[in-house]
Design a protein around this motif. Structure first.
Motif, short mmCIF file in Angstrom:
data_model
loop_
_atom_site.label_atom_id
_atom_site.label_comp_id
_atom_site.label_asym_id
_atom_site.label_seq_id
_atom_site.Cartn_x
_atom_site.Cartn_y
_atom_site.Cartn_z
N PHE A 90 0.82 -1.21 0.00
CA PHE A 90 0.00 0.00 0.00
C PHE A 90 0.85 1.26 0.00
O PHE A 90 0.72 2.11 -0.89
N TYR A 91 1.74 1.40 0.98
CA TYR A 91 2.63 2.56 1.04
C TYR A 91 4.09 2.20 0.75
O TYR A 91 4.87 3.08 0.37
N GLY A 92 4.46 0.95 0.98
CA GLY A 92 5.85 0.55 0.87
C GLY A 92 6.41 0.20 2.23
O GLY A 92 6.01 0.78 3.24
N SER A 93 7.34 -0.72 2.27
CA SER A 93 7.89 -1.17 3.55
C SER A 93 8.78 -0.12 4.20
O SER A 93 9.10 -0.23 5.39
N ASP A 94 9.19 0.90 3.45
CA ASP A 94 10.03 1.96 4.01
C ASP A 94 9.24 3.27 4.20
O ASP A 94 9.83 4.33 4.40
N ASN A 95 7.91 3.18 4.15
CA ASN A 95 7.08 4.39 4.26
C ASN A 95 5.79 4.03 5.00
O ASN A 95 4.69 4.21 4.50
N PHE A 96 5.94 3.50 6.21
CA PHE A 96 4.83 2.95 6.98
C PHE A 96 3.64 3.89 7.06
O PHE A 96 2.49 3.49 6.88
N SER A 97 3.88 5.17 7.35
CA SER A 97 2.79 6.12 7.54
C SER A 97 2.32 6.78 6.25
O SER A 97 1.33 7.51 6.25
#
Length: 209
Positions: free
Chosen positions: A58-65
């Motif tokens: 959804f956002y990426g594993s390096d962009n949790f929020s």
């Protein structure tokens, strides 16, 4: 009732004709650079929960929020301009969104671990808007017109929560950004007054926790 509430949120953008999407000239801030350099935190199938399968997509594993994103501003022939409503009217509508988020998480997720992870992502993502309001993020203060237009699609005609795919991911946030005009922000005084306003809210929060 839900449809009527939705109209208040999206009517300003829905009635606008002749929109053109143009890329926003955006210079990454120091905060954005740190976001791009942070390590990956995958939640795919975290703890063996199949309900978290593809969570990272959804956002990426390096962009949790989802706080690291680019904006494309939608220019309009008729500007969206902010207007002041009574504060309790604003609070009513925001608490409706709050309770709908609780409903979605508690009705459509059964594993308490997944509920916790999804809520913390939602809470963190919404919280990052504070940095936009205080002009710390480099983002324009606005909302995604395309994504917010799905407001009416959350609840089916029978009152139950819908389950169909809306056809977007977190990577699409900001790609159709509307920036309402008419706020009282000015670059000389507002950073100070907004800073004081934020500090007062933090005092109020800390006094009850």
């Amino acid at each position: 009732m839900f449809a009527k509430l939705a109209a208040h949120f999206i009517c300003a953008s829905a009635l606008v004709a002749g929109v053109v999407a143009t890329p926003l000239a955006y210079k990454p801030t120091a905060r954005d650079m740190s976001l791009s350099q942070r390590s990956s935190h995958s939640f795919n199938n975290w703890g063996g929960h199949a309900s978290l399968s593809n969570f990272d997509n959804f956002y990426g594993s390096d962009n949790f929020s989802g706080s690291s994103f680019s904006q494309t501003i939608v220019e309009q022939q008729q500007e969206v301009v902010c207007h002041t409503e009574r504060i309790e009217i604003i609070q009513q509508r925001l608490v409706v969104l709050q309770e709908m988020a609780k409903r979605i998480i508690s009705e459509q997720i059964c594993e308490v671990e997944t509920q916790t992870i999804v809520f913390e992502q939602f809470h963190s993502s919404l919280g990052s808007f504070s940095n936009d309001l205080r002009r710390f993020s480099g983002h324009q203060v606005g909302y995604d017109q395309s994504i917010s237009s799905h407001f009416n699609d959350i609840v089916s005609v029978d009152g139950s929560l819908s389950t169909h795919d809306f056809g977007f991911s977190g990577h699409d946030v900001g790609s159709h950004t509307i920036v309402p005009h008419g706020s009282n922000w000015n670059s000389v005084h507002s950073p100070i007054t907004v800073g004081h306003a934020f500090a007062s809210t933090q005092d109020a929060i800390s006094s009850i926790h």
